[in-house]
Design an enzyme around this catalytic site. Structure first.
Site, PDB file in Angstrom:
ATOM      1  N   LYS A  90       1.812   4.503  -6.175  1.00 11.08           N
ATOM      2  CA  LYS A  90       3.620   4.473  -6.204  1.00 11.08           C
ATOM      3  C   LYS A  90       4.120   3.536  -7.554  1.00 11.08           C
ATOM      4  CE  LYS A  90       3.391   4.144  -1.762  1.00 11.08           C
ATOM      5  NZ  LYS A  90       2.002   4.482  -1.574  1.00 11.08           N
ATOM      6  N   THR A  91       3.536   2.554  -7.390  1.00  7.65           N
ATOM      7  CA  THR A  91       4.109   1.648  -8.389  1.00  7.65           C
ATOM      8  C   THR A  91       3.844   1.802  -9.655  1.00  7.65           C
ATOM      9  OG1 THR A  91       3.643  -0.310  -6.733  1.00  7.65           O
ATOM     10  CG2 THR A  91       4.310  -1.009  -8.755  1.00  7.65           C
TER      11      THR A  91
ATOM     12  N   ASP B 105       9.171  -2.041  -2.691  1.00 10.29           N
ATOM     13  CA  ASP B 105       7.848  -1.479  -2.239  1.00 10.29           C
ATOM     14  C   ASP B 105       8.219  -1.735  -0.775  1.00 10.29           C
ATOM     15  OD1 ASP B 105       5.332  -0.639  -2.089  1.00 10.29           O
ATOM     16  OD2 ASP B 105       4.166  -2.425  -2.637  1.00 10.29           O
TER      17      ASP B 105
ATOM     18  N   THR C 144       4.935   3.662   2.849  1.00 12.36           N
ATOM     19  CA  THR C 144       3.674   4.206   3.268  1.00 12.36           C
ATOM     20  C   THR C 144       4.177   4.864   4.540  1.00 12.36           C
ATOM     21  OG1 THR C 144       3.177   1.951   4.577  1.00 12.36           O
ATOM     22  CG2 THR C 144       1.912   2.671   2.601  1.00 12.36           C
TER      23      THR C 144
ATOM     24  N   ARG D 189      -6.990   2.918  -6.645  1.00 14.03           N
ATOM     25  CA  ARG D 189      -6.939   1.566  -6.559  1.00 14.03           C
ATOM     26  C   ARG D 189      -8.476   1.159  -6.133  1.00 14.03           C
ATOM     27  NH1 ARG D 189      -2.880  -1.109  -2.764  1.00 14.03           N
ATOM     28  NH2 ARG D 189      -1.554  -0.691  -4.540  1.00 14.03           N
TER      29      ARG D 189
END
Ligand code: ADE
Length: 357
Positions: free
Chosen positions: A85-86, A130, A179, A238
């Site tokens: 997302k980032t 975030d 999330t 990740r």
């Protein structure tokens, strides 16, 4: 790129200079894009692997904004942690040639935290928040007019003498990440022009991520080695990036430095990452439900307390993949281990066990 979040520290000089530029931004909240994760982040759509539906939509949206010479709509990205997302927000910023300021909702405790950030933005810039579902009510209400009309509505004075001051803000784009999209209030959710869910990655996509990162890190990895790491990465880039680093340590110390299938599998076995990518905590969670609660259902609070983890870690980090992999089931009465979960752990379902009485 200035980051106001919980990434790695960057040294006092940079923090101080950003603080001097805008004294409302606390130096302790300012961090820079220097972590391993940030250093390997793709900067354009071609090097961003996976999420193809999202990329196609974004390419059109960005092109339209450029042609209209308008800022991008506010966007909300949701999905389990680690899916990029980032990263996609960073790609959007670099493709638009604008700065991105990254923060997270828990860092925006006081009204002046969010006000300071909004006032520091320039036209076209991106503000990335975030964990936006954790924004407090006051910050959220400051954001409504900021998102809708690009104004800050401030009240000065008390009761009868109170005045509302409208301060114009530059036309910025807010990118929110969460999330838990369901926990966003509907007024906030409604102010996003684009809402998109990020999906877990396929093995092939994760193998591409592994190869790309290995190349940046100058690590030799074979196609099969990359696939072996990808298979144990829980659909999450990740994790794939974390594993390639761990495996490369083994490859250098115990082998000849090259990662093939055998090196990858042996290293991951030693790290106790199993063929589904589950680690000790995931297996402890499933075993707990089986051993102490007959396979469930059992409430997430009970699970968290028994594992000495917090509920958020269980819900946000462990469960999404266990649910997606079909090892765990969510029922109205709590969590249950699925038949597949029993099989994965090499255990028998209660109905398959021989009954003594
Ligand atoms: N690293 C993390 N996410 C990635 C992605 N989607 N593509 C390429 N590299 C990544």
């Amino acid at each position: 790129m200035a980051i106001l979040s919980d990434n790695e520290d960057i040294g006092i000089d940079n923090k101080e200079s950003l603080h001097k530029k805008n004294p409302i931004i606390k130096p302790e909240n300012i961090e820079y894009d220097k972590t391993f994760e940030n250093s390997i982040r793709p900067k354009d759509f071609d090097s961003y692997i996976g999420q193809s539906a999202l990329k196609e939509t974004l390419k059109i949206t960005l092109q339209a904004a450029r042609l209209r010479e308008k800022p991008l709509d506010h966007m909300l990205f949701y999905g389990p942690p680690g899916l990029g997302k980032t990263t996609i927000a960073g790609v959007i910023a670099s493709q638009m040639g604008v700065e991105i300021l990254i923060t997270s909702a828990p860092a925006l405790e006081r009204p002046r935290d969010i006000i300071g950030i909004l006032m520091s933005l320039k036209g076209g810039e991106i503000l990335f928040i975030d964990e936006i579902h954790r924004l407090n009510k006051v910050a959220e209400e400051i954001l409504y007019p900021a998102m809708e009309d690009f104004t800050l509505d401030m009240t000065t004075g008390k009761s009868q003498t109170a005045k509302t001051l409208r301060i114009p803000l530059p036309k910025f784009t807010l990118i929110g990440a969460t999330t838990k999209a369901g926990e966003l209030s509907s007024p906030l959710r409604d102010r996003f022009g684009m809402i998109h869910r990020l999906e877990f990655y396929t093995i092939d996509e994760l193998a591409q991520v592994v190869k790309r990162t290995a190349k940046i890190l100058e690590i030799d990895v074979t196609e099969e080695g990359a696939k072996a790491i990808a298979k144990r990465s829980r659909g999450t880039p990740r994790i794939a990036n974390r594993l390639i680093k761990r495996v490369s340590d083994f490859a250098i110390v115990k082998y000849d430095g090259k990662i093939d299938e055998v090196v990858a599998n042996e290293s991951l076995d030693i790290l106790k990452i199993d063929e589904f990518g589950l680690d000790n905590t995931d297996r402890a969670l499933l075993n707990l439900i089986i051993e102490k609660y007959d396979g469930g259902p059992v409430g997430v609070e009970t699970i968290a307390a028994a594992l000495s983890e917090d509920v958020r870690t269980i819900e946000d980090v462990c469960e999404p993949y266990l649910l997606q992999a079909g090892l765990l089931q969510r029922t109205p009465r709590g969590r249950k281990v699925s038949p597949e979960g029993y099989r994965h752990l090499g255990r028998k379902m209660p109905s398959e066990q021989t009954r003594l009485f």
